[in-house]
Design a protein around this motif. Sequence first.
Motif, short mmCIF file in Angstrom:
data_model
loop_
_atom_site.label_atom_id
_atom_site.label_comp_id
_atom_site.label_asym_id
_atom_site.label_seq_id
_atom_site.Cartn_x
_atom_site.Cartn_y
_atom_site.Cartn_z
N ALA A 60 0.83 -1.21 0.00
CA ALA A 60 0.00 0.00 0.00
C ALA A 60 0.87 1.26 0.00
CB ALA A 60 -0.93 0.00 1.21
N ALA A 61 1.99 1.22 0.72
CA ALA A 61 2.90 2.36 0.73
C ALA A 61 3.53 2.56 -0.66
CB ALA A 61 3.99 2.15 1.78
N ILE A 62 3.89 1.46 -1.31
CA ILE A 62 4.41 1.55 -2.67
C ILE A 62 3.36 2.14 -3.61
CG2 ILE A 62 5.20 0.20 -4.65
CD1 ILE A 62 6.48 -1.76 -2.67
N ASN A 63 2.13 1.65 -3.48
CA ASN A 63 1.04 2.15 -4.33
C ASN A 63 0.81 3.64 -4.11
OD1 ASN A 63 0.75 -0.49 -5.11
ND2 ASN A 63 -1.13 -0.86 -3.94
N GLU A 64 0.95 4.10 -2.86
CA GLU A 64 0.78 5.51 -2.55
C GLU A 64 1.77 6.37 -3.32
OE1 GLU A 64 -0.23 9.10 -0.19
OE2 GLU A 64 -1.27 7.31 -0.89
N MET A 65 3.01 5.95 -3.36
CA MET A 65 4.02 6.72 -4.09
C MET A 65 3.79 6.63 -5.60
SD MET A 65 5.69 8.07 -1.66
CE MET A 65 7.15 8.74 -2.43
N ARG A 66 3.42 5.45 -6.05
CA ARG A 66 3.21 5.25 -7.49
C ARG A 66 2.07 6.11 -8.02
NH1 ARG A 66 2.60 -0.66 -8.11
NH2 ARG A 66 4.87 -0.69 -7.96
N ARG A 67 1.02 6.30 -7.23
CA ARG A 67 -0.15 7.05 -7.70
C ARG A 67 0.18 8.50 -7.99
NH1 ARG A 67 -4.09 8.56 -2.66
NH2 ARG A 67 -5.39 9.25 -4.39
N TYR A 68 1.27 9.01 -7.40
CA TYR A 68 1.68 10.38 -7.65
C TYR A 68 2.82 10.48 -8.67
CZ TYR A 68 -1.27 11.31 -3.67
OH TYR A 68 -2.35 11.39 -2.83
N GLY A 69 3.12 9.37 -9.32
CA GLY A 69 4.11 9.40 -10.39
C GLY A 69 5.54 9.22 -9.94
#
Length: 339
Positions: A63-72
């Motif tokens: 989920a932490a990885i996804n959080e960063m990925r969603r902002y590019g």
Amino acid sequence: MKAVTFGEIMLRLAPPGYLRFEQAASFEAVYGGGEANVAVSLANFGVPAAFVTKVPDNPIGQAAINEMRRYGVDTAYMLKGGDRLGIYFLEKGASQRPSKVVYDRKLSAISQARKEDFDWPAIFSGADWFHFTGITPALGDSVAEAVLAACQAAKAAGLTVSCDLNFRKNLWTSEKAGKTMAQFMPYVDVCIANEEDAEKVFGIKAPDSDIVGGSLSHDGYKAVAEELKKRFNFTAVAITLRGSISASDNNWAAMLYKDGEFHFSRTYPIHIVDRVGGGDSFAGGLIYAMLSGFAAKDALEFAVAASCLKHSIEGDHNHVTVAEVKTLAGGDASGRVQR
């Protein structure tokens, strides 16, 4: 241009609104952390940014990885391993009641990381800038070794290196901080600090300033910047200047010392929605402006305007655009509805 940041991403749990911990029947969850916040700022500004860390190999780490990925943000170097993601609990203050932070980050995945975990030459391939904070080496001796290896590799690869001193008394003592941080300073080009970091880490105090009383002397911080430059030969020293009126209202400004000249920004009276990440948003703005070739004074004004806007945004990250920052830095602080 590409930037790389290295540090810890954490789960932030906060009671809704301005409830106190003991009043809370629920907690709002977001993710954040110093270097993660800087990476998100840079990605929002259109700068390719990679965040390097270690998170547990479980759904919370993902989920932490996804959080960063969603902002590019480039998450290719968010490694998996260890048992848990660090947590911090935030109780937002108001008026004369200060905010409170309680950490639950012992034995987090990144605190168990070792320098061998990171292939710094590969990570820095094609990069122009490396950023870290004093929070990361405070997580443990093995992490400090990883930071040192990163600084050495960044310098060998010709990157500009910036460090936000970011002293945290709950993580280490001033004595330990000073001894450890001094190892990294020969590799640092741009030093970023707030109004008390230089004193807590390196014993350099601004004369004629009262942080608690909200009185900050320009001449005092000139002296701090000159001493930092003299001691470590930085290319630039930036110091944020927070005049604390209350937990809800601050005066916000900064100083940049570069090429022998002192630059002071305009001062913004801010009514605070969420101050966490304010310093990180300043660092992100300054890095963007310097990478973009802004003149020193313009770079400072951009960084201060970016961080001023962050204080109006919930969560750790700064969700603003270059155009919005330039509008504020250009003098439009009216807050009028945009239609």
